[in-house]
Motif scaffolding. Sequence first.
Motif, PDB file in Angstrom:
ATOM      1  N   ASP A  97       0.956  -1.146  -0.108  1.00  0.00           N
ATOM      2  CA  ASP A  97      -0.056  -0.069  -0.068  1.00  0.00           C
ATOM      3  C   ASP A  97       0.789   1.129   0.119  1.00  0.00           C
ATOM      4  O   ASP A  97       0.657   2.003  -0.617  1.00  0.00           O
ATOM      5  CB  ASP A  97      -0.928   0.191   1.197  1.00  0.00           C
ATOM      6  CG  ASP A  97      -1.973  -1.023   1.200  1.00  0.00           C
ATOM      7  OD1 ASP A  97      -2.194  -1.398   0.104  1.00  0.00           O
ATOM      8  OD2 ASP A  97      -2.357  -1.561   2.235  1.00  0.00           O
ATOM      9  N   VAL A  98       1.905   1.130   0.873  1.00  0.00           N
ATOM     10  CA  VAL A  98       2.837   2.211   0.811  1.00  0.00           C
ATOM     11  C   VAL A  98       3.404   2.604  -0.441  1.00  0.00           C
ATOM     12  O   VAL A  98       3.633   3.616  -0.859  1.00  0.00           O
ATOM     13  CB  VAL A  98       3.920   2.119   2.023  1.00  0.00           C
ATOM     14  CG1 VAL A  98       5.037   3.245   1.850  1.00  0.00           C
ATOM     15  CG2 VAL A  98       3.336   1.930   3.333  1.00  0.00           C
ATOM     16  N   VAL A  99       4.181   1.280  -1.033  1.00  0.00           N
ATOM     17  CA  VAL A  99       4.587   1.673  -2.394  1.00  0.00           C
ATOM     18  C   VAL A  99       3.722   2.310  -3.551  1.00  0.00           C
ATOM     19  O   VAL A  99       3.947   3.060  -4.265  1.00  0.00           O
ATOM     20  CB  VAL A  99       5.263   0.342  -2.997  1.00  0.00           C
ATOM     21  CG1 VAL A  99       5.811   0.396  -4.268  1.00  0.00           C
ATOM     22  CG2 VAL A  99       6.216  -0.120  -1.984  1.00  0.00           C
ATOM     23  N   ARG A 103       4.070   5.757  -5.502  1.00  0.00           N
ATOM     24  CA  ARG A 103       4.177   5.989  -7.017  1.00  0.00           C
ATOM     25  C   ARG A 103       3.030   6.889  -7.606  1.00  0.00           C
ATOM     26  O   ARG A 103       3.353   7.671  -8.268  1.00  0.00           O
ATOM     27  CB  ARG A 103       4.279   4.615  -7.663  1.00  0.00           C
ATOM     28  CG  ARG A 103       5.252   3.725  -7.281  1.00  0.00           C
ATOM     29  CD  ARG A 103       6.710   4.539  -7.646  1.00  0.00           C
ATOM     30  NE  ARG A 103       7.707   3.562  -6.926  1.00  0.00           N
ATOM     31  CZ  ARG A 103       8.694   4.109  -6.147  1.00  0.00           C
ATOM     32  NH1 ARG A 103       8.615   5.168  -5.787  1.00  0.00           N
ATOM     33  NH2 ARG A 103       9.753   3.171  -5.811  1.00  0.00           N
ATOM     34  N   GLU A 104       1.999   6.566  -6.907  1.00  0.00           N
ATOM     35  CA  GLU A 104       0.696   7.562  -7.242  1.00  0.00           C
ATOM     36  C   GLU A 104       0.964   9.054  -7.152  1.00  0.00           C
ATOM     37  O   GLU A 104       0.324   9.866  -7.787  1.00  0.00           O
ATOM     38  CB  GLU A 104      -0.553   7.118  -6.623  1.00  0.00           C
ATOM     39  CG  GLU A 104      -1.097   5.521  -7.048  1.00  0.00           C
ATOM     40  CD  GLU A 104      -2.132   4.854  -6.234  1.00  0.00           C
ATOM     41  OE1 GLU A 104      -2.659   5.535  -5.404  1.00  0.00           O
ATOM     42  OE2 GLU A 104      -2.490   3.995  -6.590  1.00  0.00           O
ATOM     43  N   HIS A 105       1.707   9.269  -6.049  1.00  0.00           N
ATOM     44  CA  HIS A 105       1.854  10.797  -5.726  1.00  0.00           C
ATOM     45  C   HIS A 105       3.334  11.324  -6.018  1.00  0.00           C
ATOM     46  O   HIS A 105       3.787  12.425  -5.568  1.00  0.00           O
ATOM     47  CB  HIS A 105       1.812  11.014  -3.930  1.00  0.00           C
ATOM     48  CG  HIS A 105       0.240  10.889  -3.891  1.00  0.00           C
ATOM     49  ND1 HIS A 105      -0.398   9.666  -3.502  1.00  0.00           N
ATOM     50  CD2 HIS A 105      -0.590  11.735  -3.320  1.00  0.00           C
ATOM     51  CE1 HIS A 105      -1.678   9.486  -3.355  1.00  0.00           C
ATOM     52  NE2 HIS A 105      -1.864  10.921  -3.249  1.00  0.00           N
ATOM     53  N   ASP A 115      13.582   5.020  -3.766  1.00  0.00           N
ATOM     54  CA  ASP A 115      13.515   3.616  -4.086  1.00  0.00           C
ATOM     55  C   ASP A 115      12.874   2.702  -2.791  1.00  0.00           C
ATOM     56  O   ASP A 115      13.154   3.327  -1.571  1.00  0.00           O
ATOM     57  CB  ASP A 115      15.000   3.115  -4.403  1.00  0.00           C
ATOM     58  CG  ASP A 115      15.387   3.932  -5.838  1.00  0.00           C
ATOM     59  OD1 ASP A 115      14.569   4.060  -6.603  1.00  0.00           O
ATOM     60  OD2 ASP A 115      16.478   4.280  -5.668  1.00  0.00           O
ATOM     61  N   VAL A 116      12.984   1.583  -3.088  1.00  0.00           N
ATOM     62  CA  VAL A 116      12.341   0.741  -1.943  1.00  0.00           C
ATOM     63  C   VAL A 116      12.967  -0.760  -2.141  1.00  0.00           C
ATOM     64  O   VAL A 116      13.177  -1.213  -3.223  1.00  0.00           O
ATOM     65  CB  VAL A 116      10.627   0.337  -2.042  1.00  0.00           C
ATOM     66  CG1 VAL A 116      10.080  -0.638  -1.138  1.00  0.00           C
ATOM     67  CG2 VAL A 116      10.044   1.879  -1.836  1.00  0.00           C
ATOM     68  N   ILE A 117      13.233  -1.026  -0.938  1.00  0.00           N
ATOM     69  CA  ILE A 117      13.661  -2.323  -0.719  1.00  0.00           C
ATOM     70  C   ILE A 117      12.766  -3.116   0.423  1.00  0.00           C
ATOM     71  O   ILE A 117      12.606  -2.547   1.546  1.00  0.00           O
ATOM     72  CB  ILE A 117      15.158  -2.529  -0.285  1.00  0.00           C
ATOM     73  CG1 ILE A 117      16.136  -2.278  -1.158  1.00  0.00           C
ATOM     74  CG2 ILE A 117      15.596  -4.059   0.304  1.00  0.00           C
ATOM     75  CD1 ILE A 117      17.541  -2.105  -1.061  1.00  0.00           C
ATOM     76  N   HIS A 133       5.290  -3.455  -8.453  1.00  0.00           N
ATOM     77  CA  HIS A 133       5.218  -2.074  -8.010  1.00  0.00           C
ATOM     78  C   HIS A 133       6.347  -1.249  -8.008  1.00  0.00           C
ATOM     79  O   HIS A 133       6.553  -0.174  -7.367  1.00  0.00           O
ATOM     80  CB  HIS A 133       4.372  -2.019  -6.667  1.00  0.00           C
ATOM     81  CG  HIS A 133       2.974  -2.156  -6.696  1.00  0.00           C
ATOM     82  ND1 HIS A 133       2.526  -3.649  -6.744  1.00  0.00           N
ATOM     83  CD2 HIS A 133       1.834  -1.566  -6.912  1.00  0.00           C
ATOM     84  CE1 HIS A 133       1.067  -3.409  -6.749  1.00  0.00           C
ATOM     85  NE2 HIS A 133       0.728  -2.214  -7.262  1.00  0.00           N
ATOM     86  N   GLY A 134       7.567  -1.969  -8.372  1.00  0.00           N
ATOM     87  CA  GLY A 134       8.673  -1.102  -8.408  1.00  0.00           C
ATOM     88  C   GLY A 134       9.861  -1.383  -7.348  1.00  0.00           C
ATOM     89  O   GLY A 134      10.846  -0.727  -7.332  1.00  0.00           O
TER      90      GLY A 134
END
Length: 222
Positions: free
Chosen positions: A64-66, A70-72, A77-79, A96-97
């Motif tokens: 949900d956070v990822v 991206r929507e905002h 970057d995310v691990i 989701h990246g």
Amino acid sequence: MIEVLVVDDDIRVADVNAAYVARVPGFTVAGTAHSAAEALRLLDAHHVDLVLLDHYLPDGTGLDVVRHLREHGHQADVIMVTAARDVATVRAAMRHGALQYLVKPFSFSGLRAKLEAYAQLGSLDEGGEAEQAEVDRIFGALSATAPPELPKGHSPTTAELVRRVLREAEGPLSAQELADRTQLSRQTAQRYLKLLERTGRVRLTLRYGDAGRPEHRYEWGT
């Protein structure tokens, strides 16, 4: 310095992960969060390069956070750093990246390998063009793994020294060259090189001279 936000619902785990991050050169902890809402507030208020993100949060999921990021338009970057092991979650994180996925429990060396791989990406010139070899190197860096468990009688500190020297070298090294750079004996350098070569972490090549046996040379794999 690479600014890292550590997100985990368990305060003690978040503190441990933050301490791990602080031990890796080039990284600093921008903050810790224990819920999705807290993480998003911090990301809105502060610049963050990288988020170490748990999946199981009290008010949502890491995915949900990822999605919100991206929507905002957030570029952090995310691990993913989580106990979630189901394939559906892993694939969703990829879609989701998320750059990497580290399954709990893990050691400091496991997290350090991911962070060092991420730092390699940050050192690339984004204004240039990548040939296939460079593309392969980038994706190889993303799949970097922690060093294997060492057999009895081998020192993790020595293995890390050998690994670091090989990674920083401009080309393959012989056992004697490695010994000279690490202040190890040639026999010790050879022993660790052969161990790492057997595990696939080091590539062995041969250099042929005018006469005699070929020289064994070693290079850290990507």
